[in-house]
Design a protein around this motif. Structure first.
Motif, PDB file in Angstrom:
ATOM      1  N   SER A 182       0.796  -1.188   0.018  1.00 13.46           N
ATOM      2  CA  SER A 182      -0.145  -0.066  -0.020  1.00 13.46           C
ATOM      3  C   SER A 182       0.855   1.292  -0.119  1.00 13.46           C
ATOM      4  O   SER A 182       0.451   2.345  -0.622  1.00 13.46           O
ATOM      5  CB  SER A 182      -0.937   0.161   1.289  1.00 13.46           C
ATOM      6  N   ARG A 183       2.070   1.199   0.699  1.00 13.26           N
ATOM      7  CA  ARG A 183       2.888   2.423   0.654  1.00 13.26           C
ATOM      8  C   ARG A 183       3.570   2.633  -0.512  1.00 13.26           C
ATOM      9  O   ARG A 183       3.731   3.688  -1.201  1.00 13.26           O
ATOM     10  CB  ARG A 183       3.851   2.256   1.892  1.00 13.26           C
ATOM     11  N   LEU A 184       3.727   1.519  -1.214  1.00 14.05           N
ATOM     12  CA  LEU A 184       4.766   1.641  -2.411  1.00 14.05           C
ATOM     13  C   LEU A 184       3.641   2.174  -3.676  1.00 14.05           C
ATOM     14  O   LEU A 184       3.945   3.097  -4.334  1.00 14.05           O
ATOM     15  CB  LEU A 184       5.235   0.321  -2.935  1.00 14.05           C
ATOM     16  N   ALA A 185       2.403   1.769  -3.528  1.00 12.05           N
ATOM     17  CA  ALA A 185       1.391   2.258  -4.382  1.00 12.05           C
ATOM     18  C   ALA A 185       1.254   3.472  -4.084  1.00 12.05           C
ATOM     19  O   ALA A 185       1.051   4.482  -5.097  1.00 12.05           O
ATOM     20  CB  ALA A 185       0.028   1.349  -4.172  1.00 12.05           C
ATOM     21  N   ALA A 186       1.040   3.957  -2.961  1.00 12.42           N
ATOM     22  CA  ALA A 186       0.857   5.408  -2.553  1.00 12.42           C
ATOM     23  C   ALA A 186       2.037   6.124  -3.061  1.00 12.42           C
ATOM     24  O   ALA A 186       1.715   7.323  -3.460  1.00 12.42           O
ATOM     25  CB  ALA A 186       0.770   5.417  -0.915  1.00 12.42           C
ATOM     26  N   ALA A 187       3.131   5.864  -3.171  1.00 13.67           N
ATOM     27  CA  ALA A 187       4.342   6.535  -3.477  1.00 13.67           C
ATOM     28  C   ALA A 187       4.300   6.772  -4.842  1.00 13.67           C
ATOM     29  O   ALA A 187       4.424   7.923  -5.324  1.00 13.67           O
ATOM     30  CB  ALA A 187       5.555   5.837  -3.105  1.00 13.67           C
ATOM     31  N   ARG A 188       3.783   5.888  -5.865  1.00 11.81           N
ATOM     32  CA  ARG A 188       3.555   5.880  -7.074  1.00 11.81           C
ATOM     33  C   ARG A 188       2.571   7.003  -7.412  1.00 11.81           C
ATOM     34  O   ARG A 188       2.651   7.863  -8.472  1.00 11.81           O
ATOM     35  CB  ARG A 188       3.146   4.456  -7.718  1.00 11.81           C
ATOM     36  N   GLU A 189       1.484   6.837  -6.736  1.00 10.04           N
ATOM     37  CA  GLU A 189       0.335   7.874  -6.878  1.00 10.04           C
ATOM     38  C   GLU A 189       0.860   9.109  -6.668  1.00 10.04           C
ATOM     39  O   GLU A 189       0.401  10.214  -7.328  1.00 10.04           O
ATOM     40  CB  GLU A 189      -1.031   7.482  -6.005  1.00 10.04           C
ATOM     41  N   SER A 190       1.559   9.502  -5.608  1.00  8.68           N
ATOM     42  CA  SER A 190       2.001  11.000  -5.161  1.00  8.68           C
ATOM     43  C   SER A 190       2.945  11.144  -6.314  1.00  8.68           C
ATOM     44  O   SER A 190       2.986  12.396  -6.587  1.00  8.68           O
ATOM     45  CB  SER A 190       2.739  10.789  -3.824  1.00  8.68           C
ATOM     46  N   ALA A 191       3.895  10.357  -6.808  1.00  9.98           N
ATOM     47  CA  ALA A 191       4.777  10.678  -7.841  1.00  9.98           C
ATOM     48  C   ALA A 191       4.070  11.098  -9.139  1.00  9.98           C
ATOM     49  O   ALA A 191       4.565  12.097  -9.926  1.00  9.98           O
ATOM     50  CB  ALA A 191       5.743   9.839  -8.081  1.00  9.98           C
ATOM     51  N   ALA A 192       3.033  10.660  -9.408  1.00  6.27           N
ATOM     52  CA  ALA A 192       2.044  11.147 -10.719  1.00  6.27           C
ATOM     53  C   ALA A 192       0.993  12.151 -10.381  1.00  6.27           C
ATOM     54  O   ALA A 192       0.554  12.443 -11.370  1.00  6.27           O
ATOM     55  CB  ALA A 192       1.437   9.649 -11.199  1.00  6.27           C
ATOM     56  N   SER A 193       1.031  12.551  -9.174  1.00  7.26           N
ATOM     57  CA  SER A 193      -0.169  13.499  -8.955  1.00  7.26           C
ATOM     58  C   SER A 193       0.221  14.960  -9.539  1.00  7.26           C
ATOM     59  O   SER A 193       1.456  15.397  -9.406  1.00  7.26           O
ATOM     60  CB  SER A 193      -0.093  13.721  -7.280  1.00  7.26           C
ATOM     61  N   SER A 194      -0.897  15.743  -9.669  1.00 11.55           N
ATOM     62  CA  SER A 194      -0.655  16.874 -10.205  1.00 11.55           C
ATOM     63  C   SER A 194      -0.617  18.076  -8.980  1.00 11.55           C
ATOM     64  O   SER A 194      -0.850  19.117  -9.332  1.00 11.55           O
ATOM     65  CB  SER A 194      -1.644  17.411 -11.368  1.00 11.55           C
ATOM     66  N   ALA A 195      -0.801  17.489  -7.967  1.00  6.15           N
ATOM     67  CA  ALA A 195      -0.888  18.383  -6.812  1.00  6.15           C
ATOM     68  C   ALA A 195       0.597  18.928  -6.330  1.00  6.15           C
ATOM     69  O   ALA A 195       1.645  18.422  -6.884  1.00  6.15           O
ATOM     70  CB  ALA A 195      -1.065  17.654  -5.428  1.00  6.15           C
ATOM     71  N   THR A 196       0.339  20.077  -5.655  1.00  9.82           N
ATOM     72  CA  THR A 196       1.829  20.592  -5.250  1.00  9.82           C
ATOM     73  C   THR A 196       2.418  19.969  -4.379  1.00  9.82           C
ATOM     74  O   THR A 196       2.160  18.902  -3.873  1.00  9.82           O
ATOM     75  CB  THR A 196       1.456  21.894  -4.354  1.00  9.82           C
ATOM     76  N   ASP A 197       3.882  19.848  -4.365  1.00  6.65           N
ATOM     77  CA  ASP A 197       4.664  19.116  -3.595  1.00  6.65           C
ATOM     78  C   ASP A 197       4.342  19.075  -1.959  1.00  6.65           C
ATOM     79  O   ASP A 197       4.293  18.328  -1.509  1.00  6.65           O
ATOM     80  CB  ASP A 197       6.185  19.639  -3.674  1.00  6.65           C
ATOM     81  N   SER A 198       3.818  20.346  -1.372  1.00 14.36           N
ATOM     82  CA  SER A 198       3.326  20.297  -0.263  1.00 14.36           C
ATOM     83  C   SER A 198       2.097  19.695   0.155  1.00 14.36           C
ATOM     84  O   SER A 198       1.995  18.819   1.003  1.00 14.36           O
ATOM     85  CB  SER A 198       3.246  21.859   0.337  1.00 14.36           C
ATOM     86  N   ALA A 199       1.319  19.718  -1.194  1.00 19.48           N
ATOM     87  CA  ALA A 199       0.086  19.007  -0.723  1.00 19.48           C
ATOM     88  C   ALA A 199       0.213  17.332  -0.914  1.00 19.48           C
ATOM     89  O   ALA A 199      -0.456  16.761  -0.419  1.00 19.48           O
ATOM     90  CB  ALA A 199      -1.171  19.373  -2.017  1.00 19.48           C
ATOM     91  N   ALA A 200       1.034  17.067  -1.758  1.00 15.85           N
ATOM     92  CA  ALA A 200       1.079  15.535  -1.927  1.00 15.85           C
ATOM     93  C   ALA A 200       2.000  15.046  -0.633  1.00 15.85           C
ATOM     94  O   ALA A 200       1.485  14.138  -0.394  1.00 15.85           O
ATOM     95  CB  ALA A 200       2.255  15.480  -3.090  1.00 15.85           C
ATOM     96  N   LEU A 201       2.724  15.817  -0.184  1.00 11.63           N
ATOM     97  CA  LEU A 201       3.580  15.501   1.149  1.00 11.63           C
ATOM     98  C   LEU A 201       2.788  15.068   2.185  1.00 11.63           C
ATOM     99  O   LEU A 201       2.597  14.253   3.092  1.00 11.63           O
ATOM    100  CB  LEU A 201       4.738  16.394   1.614  1.00 11.63           C
ATOM    101  N   LYS A 202       1.686  15.996   2.278  1.00 12.78           N
ATOM    102  CA  LYS A 202       0.704  16.240   3.453  1.00 12.78           C
ATOM    103  C   LYS A 202      -0.097  14.822   3.762  1.00 12.78           C
ATOM    104  O   LYS A 202      -0.329  14.444   4.443  1.00 12.78           O
ATOM    105  CB  LYS A 202      -0.210  17.322   3.271  1.00 12.78           C
ATOM    106  N   THR A 203      -0.231  14.042   2.171  1.00 11.89           N
ATOM    107  CA  THR A 203      -1.053  12.960   2.155  1.00 11.89           C
ATOM    108  C   THR A 203      -0.255  11.785   2.779  1.00 11.89           C
ATOM    109  O   THR A 203      -0.884  10.714   3.328  1.00 11.89           O
ATOM    110  CB  THR A 203      -1.548  12.489   0.922  1.00 11.89           C
ATOM    111  N   HIS A 204       1.104  12.098   2.963  1.00 13.18           N
ATOM    112  CA  HIS A 204       1.866  10.975   3.600  1.00 13.18           C
ATOM    113  C   HIS A 204       2.321  11.223   5.121  1.00 13.18           C
ATOM    114  O   HIS A 204       2.904  10.462   5.536  1.00 13.18           O
ATOM    115  CB  HIS A 204       3.311  11.012   2.873  1.00 13.18           C
TER     116      HIS A 204
END
Length: 204
Positions: A182-204
């Motif tokens: 699940s963590r590896l999948a979340a990392a892939r999803e985050s890397a492909a996200s159009s969200a800002t870095d700070s918004a993507a980081l907050k999901t982690h």
């Protein structure tokens, strides 16, 4: 400055955009100043010093130097749970091979950098050392696997891969059963996200 502060609003309010060293704003680093290592950096330096002394990676020498560092009362570095538990077990007579804590954080895996300065018979020997070094304080399967995971990514980058390509080739190389999918999948999803870095980081 913002080490171990996860509230982005607090970081913005106290530091703004972090572009330089700053005294720590978290409570965990009393006695530390702008530009000092965190306790993770201090432990990495201890590993580097032991590697220089030994002319290679000697687990016993590292354990002795590590213990001496933490038993020095003048040492201002933060003693986290993994450090306290490992030190207590060493002082109680456990061997370095059996003194590791029950911590599941990646502190042990975060120290491996100095091992890449050495010449090894092959990459597998380096990875074995990274796993052994990590297990000294963090023997949990997922932490030891993380050390190998990080190490193989670094080796792939060394050989010319981009970081995203190194991540994917490392993920594909073996099942990584100790690392939560699940963590590896979340990392892939985050890397492909159009969200800002700070918004993507907050999901982690």
């Amino acid at each position: 400055g913002p080490h171990w502060v996860y509230d982005q609003e607090e970081i913005r309010a106290k530091l703004g955009r972090v572009t330089s060293y700053h005294a720590p704003i978290a409570k965990y680093h009393p006695g530390k100043s702008a530009g000092d290592f965190s306790h993770y950096g201090d432990q990495t330096l201890v590993l580097l010093q032991s590697v220089v002394e030994a002319g290679g990676f000697d687990p016993g020498r590292f354990a002795v130097r590590w213990r001496g560092f933490w038993e020095d009362p003048a040492n201002a570095s933060y003693r986290d749970g993994a450090t306290r538990q490992t030190l207590d077990r060493l002082q109680a007579g456990f061997s370095p091979e059996r003194a590791g804590s029950n911590s599941h954080d990646i502190g042990g895996a975060a120290r491996i950098g100095p091992l890449f300065l050495l010449k090894w018979e092959d990459d597998d020997a380096l990875i074995a050392a990274a796993r052994l070094e990590t297990a000294f304080t963090h023997p949990a399967d997922e932490v030891v696997a993380s050390a190998e995971f990080f190490g193989r990514i670094v080796l792939a980058v060394r050989d010319g891969a981009s970081i995203p390509a190194a991540l994917e080739s490392t993920l594909a190389a073996k099942p990584w059963s100790a690392l939560p999918k699940s963590r590896l999948a979340a990392a892939r999803e985050s890397a492909a996200s159009s969200a800002t870095d700070s918004a993507a980081l907050k999901t982690h």
